[in-house]
Write a protein that holds these residues in place. Structure first.
Motif, PDB file in Angstrom:
ATOM      1  N   LEU A  67       0.868  -1.177   0.000  1.00 32.49           N
ATOM      2  CA  LEU A  67       0.000   0.000   0.000  1.00 32.49           C
ATOM      3  C   LEU A  67       0.904   1.226   0.000  1.00 32.49           C
ATOM      4  O   LEU A  67       1.669   1.438   0.945  1.00 32.49           O
ATOM      5  N   PRO A  68       0.838   2.036  -1.044  1.00 28.83           N
ATOM      6  CA  PRO A  68       1.767   3.160  -1.134  1.00 28.83           C
ATOM      7  C   PRO A  68       1.429   4.263  -0.131  1.00 28.83           C
ATOM      8  O   PRO A  68       0.277   4.497   0.178  1.00 28.83           O
ATOM      9  N   THR A  69       2.456   4.915   0.349  1.00 27.80           N
ATOM     10  CA  THR A  69       2.267   6.009   1.302  1.00 27.80           C
ATOM     11  C   THR A  69       2.259   7.358   0.600  1.00 27.80           C
ATOM     12  O   THR A  69       1.365   8.176   0.800  1.00 27.80           O
ATOM     13  N   THR A  70       3.261   7.588  -0.237  1.00 29.29           N
ATOM     14  CA  THR A  70       3.466   8.908  -0.823  1.00 29.29           C
ATOM     15  C   THR A  70       2.280   9.424  -1.631  1.00 29.29           C
ATOM     16  O   THR A  70       1.886  10.585  -1.460  1.00 29.29           O
ATOM     17  N   PRO A  71       1.663   8.625  -2.521  1.00 25.42           N
ATOM     18  CA  PRO A  71       0.524   9.186  -3.274  1.00 25.42           C
ATOM     19  C   PRO A  71      -0.609   9.655  -2.371  1.00 25.42           C
ATOM     20  O   PRO A  71      -1.247  10.676  -2.648  1.00 25.42           O
ATOM     21  N   PHE A  72      -0.839   8.940  -1.280  1.00 22.33           N
ATOM     22  CA  PHE A  72      -1.893   9.352  -0.362  1.00 22.33           C
ATOM     23  C   PHE A  72      -1.513  10.620   0.379  1.00 22.33           C
ATOM     24  O   PHE A  72      -2.363  11.471   0.653  1.00 22.33           O
ATOM     25  N   LEU A  73      -0.230  10.789   0.703  1.00 15.81           N
ATOM     26  CA  LEU A  73       0.202  12.032   1.345  1.00 15.81           C
ATOM     27  C   LEU A  73       0.132  13.204   0.376  1.00 15.81           C
ATOM     28  O   LEU A  73      -0.194  14.325   0.776  1.00 15.81           O
ATOM     29  N   LEU A  74       0.436  12.956  -0.896  1.00 14.23           N
ATOM     30  CA  LEU A  74       0.280  14.006  -1.908  1.00 14.23           C
ATOM     31  C   LEU A  74      -1.186  14.441  -1.992  1.00 14.23           C
ATOM     32  O   LEU A  74      -1.490  15.639  -2.068  1.00 14.23           O
ATOM     33  N   LEU A  75      -2.081  13.458  -1.980  1.00 15.29           N
ATOM     34  CA  LEU A  75      -3.520  13.759  -2.018  1.00 15.29           C
ATOM     35  C   LEU A  75      -3.948  14.507  -0.761  1.00 15.29           C
ATOM     36  O   LEU A  75      -4.721  15.473  -0.837  1.00 15.29           O
ATOM     37  N   ALA A  76      -3.434  14.091   0.392  1.00 17.38           N
ATOM     38  CA  ALA A  76      -3.784  14.773   1.647  1.00 17.38           C
ATOM     39  C   ALA A  76      -3.320  16.224   1.628  1.00 17.38           C
ATOM     40  O   ALA A  76      -4.050  17.123   2.055  1.00 17.38           O
ATOM     41  N   ALA A  77      -2.112  16.477   1.131  1.00 15.74           N
ATOM     42  CA  ALA A  77      -1.605  17.855   1.057  1.00 15.74           C
ATOM     43  C   ALA A  77      -2.428  18.676   0.076  1.00 15.74           C
ATOM     44  O   ALA A  77      -2.735  19.842   0.329  1.00 15.74           O
ATOM     45  N   PRO A  82      -5.502  24.286   5.699  1.00 19.89           N
ATOM     46  CA  PRO A  82      -4.155  24.804   5.484  1.00 19.89           C
ATOM     47  C   PRO A  82      -3.154  24.403   6.572  1.00 19.89           C
ATOM     48  O   PRO A  82      -1.974  24.227   6.285  1.00 19.89           O
ATOM     49  N   GLU A  83      -3.624  24.230   7.805  1.00 22.00           N
ATOM     50  CA  GLU A  83      -2.722  23.823   8.882  1.00 22.00           C
ATOM     51  C   GLU A  83      -2.147  22.429   8.620  1.00 22.00           C
ATOM     52  O   GLU A  83      -0.965  22.171   8.847  1.00 22.00           O
ATOM     53  N   LEU A  84      -2.996  21.521   8.142  1.00 19.92           N
ATOM     54  CA  LEU A  84      -2.534  20.174   7.823  1.00 19.92           C
ATOM     55  C   LEU A  84      -1.554  20.210   6.652  1.00 19.92           C
ATOM     56  O   LEU A  84      -0.514  19.544   6.688  1.00 19.92           O
ATOM     57  N   GLU A  85      -1.886  20.985   5.641  1.00 18.40           N
ATOM     58  CA  GLU A  85      -0.978  21.104   4.498  1.00 18.40           C
ATOM     59  C   GLU A  85       0.403  21.581   4.952  1.00 18.40           C
ATOM     60  O   GLU A  85       1.431  20.999   4.574  1.00 18.40           O
ATOM     61  N   LEU A 140       3.991  19.680   4.703  1.00 20.47           N
ATOM     62  CA  LEU A 140       5.119  20.287   3.984  1.00 20.47           C
ATOM     63  C   LEU A 140       6.352  20.429   4.878  1.00 20.47           C
ATOM     64  O   LEU A 140       7.478  20.386   4.386  1.00 20.47           O
ATOM     65  N   ARG A 141       6.153  20.577   6.177  1.00 21.46           N
ATOM     66  CA  ARG A 141       7.271  20.701   7.110  1.00 21.46           C
ATOM     67  C   ARG A 141       7.774  19.352   7.615  1.00 21.46           C
ATOM     68  O   ARG A 141       8.789  19.302   8.299  1.00 21.46           O
ATOM     69  N   HIS A 142       7.063  18.274   7.279  1.00 19.61           N
ATOM     70  CA  HIS A 142       7.452  16.947   7.780  1.00 19.61           C
ATOM     71  C   HIS A 142       8.865  16.613   7.329  1.00 19.61           C
ATOM     72  O   HIS A 142       9.241  16.837   6.181  1.00 19.61           O
ATOM     73  N   GLU A 143       9.657  16.077   8.252  1.00 17.85           N
ATOM     74  CA  GLU A 143      11.070  15.804   7.988  1.00 17.85           C
ATOM     75  C   GLU A 143      11.273  14.812   6.838  1.00 17.85           C
ATOM     76  O   GLU A 143      12.137  15.010   5.984  1.00 17.85           O
ATOM     77  N   LYS A 144      10.473  13.763   6.795  1.00 19.55           N
ATOM     78  CA  LYS A 144      10.668  12.717   5.782  1.00 19.55           C
ATOM     79  C   LYS A 144       9.851  12.969   4.522  1.00 19.55           C
ATOM     80  O   LYS A 144      10.352  12.831   3.408  1.00 19.55           O
ATOM     81  N   TYR A 145       8.575  13.317   4.668  1.00 19.27           N
ATOM     82  CA  TYR A 145       7.682  13.403   3.516  1.00 19.27           C
ATOM     83  C   TYR A 145       7.560  14.805   2.929  1.00 19.27           C
ATOM     84  O   TYR A 145       7.166  14.964   1.776  1.00 19.27           O
ATOM     85  N   GLY A 146       7.892  15.818   3.702  1.00 22.03           N
ATOM     86  CA  GLY A 146       7.803  17.196   3.217  1.00 22.03           C
ATOM     87  C   GLY A 146       8.602  17.450   1.941  1.00 22.03           C
ATOM     88  O   GLY A 146       8.077  18.010   0.979  1.00 22.03           O
ATOM     89  N   PRO A 147       9.885  17.030   1.891  1.00 23.35           N
ATOM     90  CA  PRO A 147      10.660  17.261   0.665  1.00 23.35           C
ATOM     91  C   PRO A 147      10.063  16.574  -0.564  1.00 23.35           C
ATOM     92  O   PRO A 147      10.075  17.144  -1.661  1.00 23.35           O
TER      93      PRO A 147
END
Length: 116
Positions: free
Chosen positions: A25-35, A43-46, A50-57
């Protein structure tokens, strides 16, 4: 409308969290959708994503250059290949076998055309 975006963002974030725990189950596409949904209604979640250490970049790279890390490309390609092999080894309707056999290589080709 704000609540619809928040529901989409929450669902995508939950699926992304499951993707951390469940192989395949992929993580990144769902995080892209969440952002993406968060930008429209949460906007707070976005900003937190974006500031997340691993997924933000990864999210920022996707937004700026439509870039996918090489490691993610290799992992996705390996998982798609294993999916094709598994669908042929396990009992499944022939239409699904052929659909995946034709569709997943197209996805992989598209993925490898994205910048690193």
């Amino acid at each position: 409308m704000k609540w619809i975006w928040r529901c989409i963002a929450s669902l995508a974030l939950g699926l992304g969290a499951l993707g951390v725990l469940l192989p395949g189950l992929p993580t990144t596409p769902f995080l892209l959708l969440a952002a993406w949904a968060g930008a429209r209604g949460w906007p707070e979640l976005e900003q937190r994503l974006l500031r997340h250490e691993k997924y933000g970049p990864m999210i920022r790279d996707w937004r700026q250059r439509r870039a996918v890390p090489r490691r993610a490309k290799w992992l996705a390609s390996a998982l798609m290949t294993s999916s094709i092999l598994m669908i042929w080894l396990l009992p499944a309707p022939m239409v699904i076998r052929w659909f995946l056999t034709l569709f997943l290589p197209c996805v992989a080709l598209w993925l490898w055309t994205r910048p690193d």
